[in-house]
Design an enzyme around this catalytic site. Sequence first.
Site, PDB file in Angstrom:
ATOM      1  N   ASP A  64      15.670  56.626  63.297  1.00 60.74           N
ATOM      2  CA  ASP A  64      15.147  55.701  62.296  1.00 60.74           C
ATOM      3  C   ASP A  64      15.988  54.421  62.322  1.00 60.74           C
ATOM      4  O   ASP A  64      17.164  54.456  62.636  1.00 60.74           O
ATOM      5  CB  ASP A  64      15.264  56.284  60.878  1.00 60.74           C
ATOM      6  CG  ASP A  64      14.619  57.662  60.749  1.00 60.74           C
ATOM      7  OD1 ASP A  64      13.658  57.901  61.488  1.00 60.74           O
ATOM      8  OD2 ASP A  64      15.096  58.460  59.928  1.00 60.74           O
ATOM      9  N   ASP A  70      21.850  51.397  53.673  1.00 60.32           N
ATOM     10  CA  ASP A  70      22.095  52.812  53.994  1.00 60.32           C
ATOM     11  C   ASP A  70      23.551  53.021  54.363  1.00 60.32           C
ATOM     12  O   ASP A  70      24.195  53.977  53.943  1.00 60.32           O
ATOM     13  CB  ASP A  70      21.316  53.299  55.234  1.00 60.32           C
ATOM     14  CG  ASP A  70      19.838  53.183  55.100  1.00 60.32           C
ATOM     15  OD1 ASP A  70      19.375  52.086  54.771  1.00 60.32           O
ATOM     16  OD2 ASP A  70      19.156  54.191  55.321  1.00 60.32           O
ATOM     17  N   GLU A  93      23.290  62.505  55.980  1.00 57.97           N
ATOM     18  CA  GLU A  93      22.143  62.259  56.849  1.00 57.97           C
ATOM     19  C   GLU A  93      22.443  61.183  57.900  1.00 57.97           C
ATOM     20  O   GLU A  93      21.887  61.195  58.986  1.00 57.97           O
ATOM     21  CB  GLU A  93      20.974  61.809  55.967  1.00 57.97           C
ATOM     22  CG  GLU A  93      19.675  61.615  56.682  1.00 57.97           C
ATOM     23  CD  GLU A  93      18.829  60.590  55.976  1.00 57.97           C
ATOM     24  OE1 GLU A  93      17.955  60.992  55.212  1.00 57.97           O
ATOM     25  OE2 GLU A  93      19.049  59.387  56.188  1.00 57.97           O
ATOM     26  N   GLU A  94      23.334  60.278  57.572  1.00 58.12           N
ATOM     27  CA  GLU A  94      23.596  59.160  58.467  1.00 58.12           C
ATOM     28  C   GLU A  94      24.621  59.456  59.556  1.00 58.12           C
ATOM     29  O   GLU A  94      24.904  58.592  60.385  1.00 58.12           O
ATOM     30  CB  GLU A  94      24.072  57.942  57.665  1.00 58.12           C
ATOM     31  CG  GLU A  94      23.048  57.414  56.670  1.00 58.12           C
ATOM     32  CD  GLU A  94      21.827  56.799  57.351  1.00 58.12           C
ATOM     33  OE1 GLU A  94      21.924  56.351  58.506  1.00 58.12           O
ATOM     34  OE2 GLU A  94      20.753  56.792  56.722  1.00 58.12           O
ATOM     35  N   ASP A 115      22.138  62.628  51.177  1.00 57.00           N
ATOM     36  CA  ASP A 115      21.297  61.574  51.756  1.00 57.00           C
ATOM     37  C   ASP A 115      21.662  60.326  50.959  1.00 57.00           C
ATOM     38  O   ASP A 115      21.257  60.182  49.805  1.00 57.00           O
ATOM     39  CB  ASP A 115      19.812  61.933  51.573  1.00 57.00           C
ATOM     40  CG  ASP A 115      18.875  60.842  52.100  1.00 57.00           C
ATOM     41  OD1 ASP A 115      19.374  59.786  52.531  1.00 57.00           O
ATOM     42  OD2 ASP A 115      17.659  61.064  52.072  1.00 57.00           O
ATOM     43  N   LEU A 117      20.942  57.146  51.009  1.00 58.00           N
ATOM     44  CA  LEU A 117      19.876  56.277  50.527  1.00 58.00           C
ATOM     45  C   LEU A 117      18.552  56.817  51.036  1.00 58.00           C
ATOM     46  O   LEU A 117      18.317  56.863  52.238  1.00 58.00           O
ATOM     47  CB  LEU A 117      20.091  54.844  51.017  1.00 58.00           C
ATOM     48  CG  LEU A 117      19.530  53.831  50.048  1.00 58.00           C
ATOM     49  CD1 LEU A 117      20.352  53.783  48.784  1.00 58.00           C
ATOM     50  CD2 LEU A 117      19.510  52.464  50.680  1.00 58.00           C
ATOM     51  N   ASP A 118      17.748  57.274  50.114  1.00 59.03           N
ATOM     52  CA  ASP A 118      16.452  57.842  50.467  1.00 59.03           C
ATOM     53  C   ASP A 118      15.363  56.842  50.124  1.00 59.03           C
ATOM     54  O   ASP A 118      15.379  56.249  49.051  1.00 59.03           O
ATOM     55  CB  ASP A 118      16.238  59.146  49.678  1.00 59.03           C
ATOM     56  CG  ASP A 118      14.876  59.736  49.949  1.00 59.03           C
ATOM     57  OD1 ASP A 118      14.644  60.191  51.079  1.00 59.03           O
ATOM     58  OD2 ASP A 118      14.028  59.711  49.037  1.00 59.03           O
ATOM     59  N   GLU A 279      17.627  66.757  51.916  1.00 61.28           N
ATOM     60  CA  GLU A 279      16.476  66.377  51.090  1.00 61.28           C
ATOM     61  C   GLU A 279      15.793  67.600  50.484  1.00 61.28           C
ATOM     62  O   GLU A 279      15.662  67.725  49.271  1.00 61.28           O
ATOM     63  CB  GLU A 279      15.478  65.554  51.932  1.00 61.28           C
ATOM     64  CG  GLU A 279      16.053  64.188  52.321  1.00 61.28           C
ATOM     65  CD  GLU A 279      15.266  63.449  53.400  1.00 61.28           C
ATOM     66  OE1 GLU A 279      14.748  64.099  54.315  1.00 61.28           O
ATOM     67  OE2 GLU A 279      15.186  62.215  53.324  1.00 61.28           O
TER      68      GLU A 279
HETATM   69  P1  AHG Z   1      15.202  58.157  54.451  1.00 58.41           P
HETATM   70  O1  AHG Z   1      14.987  56.798  53.866  1.00 58.41           O
HETATM   71  O2  AHG Z   1      16.387  58.864  53.846  1.00 58.41           O
HETATM   72  O3  AHG Z   1      15.229  58.165  55.943  1.00 58.41           O
HETATM   73  O4  AHG Z   1      13.999  59.095  53.999  1.00 58.41           O
HETATM   74  C1  AHG Z   1      12.683  58.615  54.142  1.00 58.41           C
HETATM   75  C2  AHG Z   1      11.770  59.737  53.908  1.00 58.41           C
HETATM   76  C3  AHG Z   1      11.451  60.047  52.457  1.00 58.41           C
HETATM   77  O5  AHG Z   1      12.073  59.282  51.527  1.00 58.41           O
HETATM   78  C4  AHG Z   1       9.990  59.834  52.347  1.00 58.41           C
HETATM   79  O6  AHG Z   1       9.415  60.855  51.607  1.00 58.41           O
HETATM   80  C5  AHG Z   1       9.506  59.826  53.764  1.00 58.41           C
HETATM   81  O7  AHG Z   1      10.562  59.423  54.539  1.00 58.41           O
HETATM   82  C6  AHG Z   1       8.353  58.913  53.992  1.00 58.41           C
HETATM   83  O8  AHG Z   1       7.928  59.064  55.279  1.00 58.41           O
HETATM   84  P2  AHG Z   1       6.555  58.466  55.819  1.00 58.41           P
HETATM   85  O9  AHG Z   1       6.762  57.010  55.928  1.00 58.41           O
HETATM   86  O10 AHG Z   1       6.361  59.149  57.128  1.00 58.41           O
HETATM   87  O11 AHG Z   1       5.484  58.847  54.816  1.00 58.41           O
HETATM   88 MN    MN Z   2      15.791  60.572  52.857  1.00 60.53          MN
HETATM   89 MN    MN Z   3      18.432  58.282  53.937  1.00 63.82          MN
END
Ligand code: AHG
Ligand code: MN
Ligand code: MN
Length: 337
Positions: A64, A70, A93-94, A115, A117-118, A279
Amino acid sequence: MSNKVITIERFIIEEERAHPGASGDFSGLLRDLTLAFKIIWREVSKAGLVNILGMAGTENIHGDQVKKLDVFADEKIYQAMDHGGYLCVMASEENEDVLQIPEKYPTGKYVLLYDPLDGSSNIDVNVNIGSIFSIYRRVTPKGQGTLEDCLQPGYKQVGAGYALYGSSTMLVYTTGDGVHGFTFDPSIGEFLLSHENIKMPKRGKIYSVNEGNYRYWFDGVKKYVKYLQEEDEATNRPYSGRYIGSMVADIHRTLMYGGIFMYPGDTKHPNGKLRLMYECNPVSFIIEQASGKASNGEKRILDIKPESLHQRVPIFAGSEEDVTIAEEFVQGKRGLD
Ligand code: AHG
Ligand code: MN
Ligand code: MN
């Protein structure tokens, strides 16, 4: 109605006092975490004003894009937690590997997974984001903790929670004795008890899923979502759809209003997207403590034996009856009439 102002610190201390033999370590740990969340809140709330937004130009270990916030949040939580003497190891997570406690500080009996920053794709557009944490007791005897301390099934958690940075900032947590919510009052810099003993309805009328993935869903999930969209007065269908795209915010709404949040596995990503340790486990602990249910479609999330730090699992979490029906569709025990 009582007009008593109860800070999170007071609440935690009183909760711990109710358990004879508690060392006070746990309240210290939560206090340190609260400080990290305040610091992250400060940065998040001025994110639109300073040049901290935008890609840091790197990818995290999941591939990602990592945003600067983050990295900031990741560092702040580590720094707030590395010296208290409560933890023996952390994992975030990072970061690919476990995070050791610096040699110069004492180690303790707890393990922290987080996590930082989610919902990072929502940072740039002023939509709710959050931080999620999960706490275990160590299983190794002493000194620095190891991967073994981190890879415990979710039912062994002794605490879990999240901070939600939104129209107001909240901290919601459980230590296995109900779920409690605190709202941040920036004027005094304190989280104040606002939602004591949160319980969710047995059945809701909202579903939350990234429907853009419809094409890749397995049959059971497709049918289940179609079922939710059908009209039936007795079961309050059709349900409303709500999807923020920050799990922590979607889960918070599900906790307050009921219904179901899901990130199923699909033909492209058989294990879905969300991570078990950072998560799914913490939110499942919270959902269960609020009388809800959390499943991977086949079994309880909290019973999954983790194999690796960053593994992903499908998740269906929310009101008990909604999740049970989702499981029936996923397992092919139920279809459309
Ligand atoms: P993060 O920002 O910690 O990487 O998590 C993102 C996750 C979560 O927050 C969310 O429910 C999901 O990604 C959304 O994913 P899509 O864009 O695939 O729906
Ligand atoms: Mn997350
Ligand atoms: Mn995150």
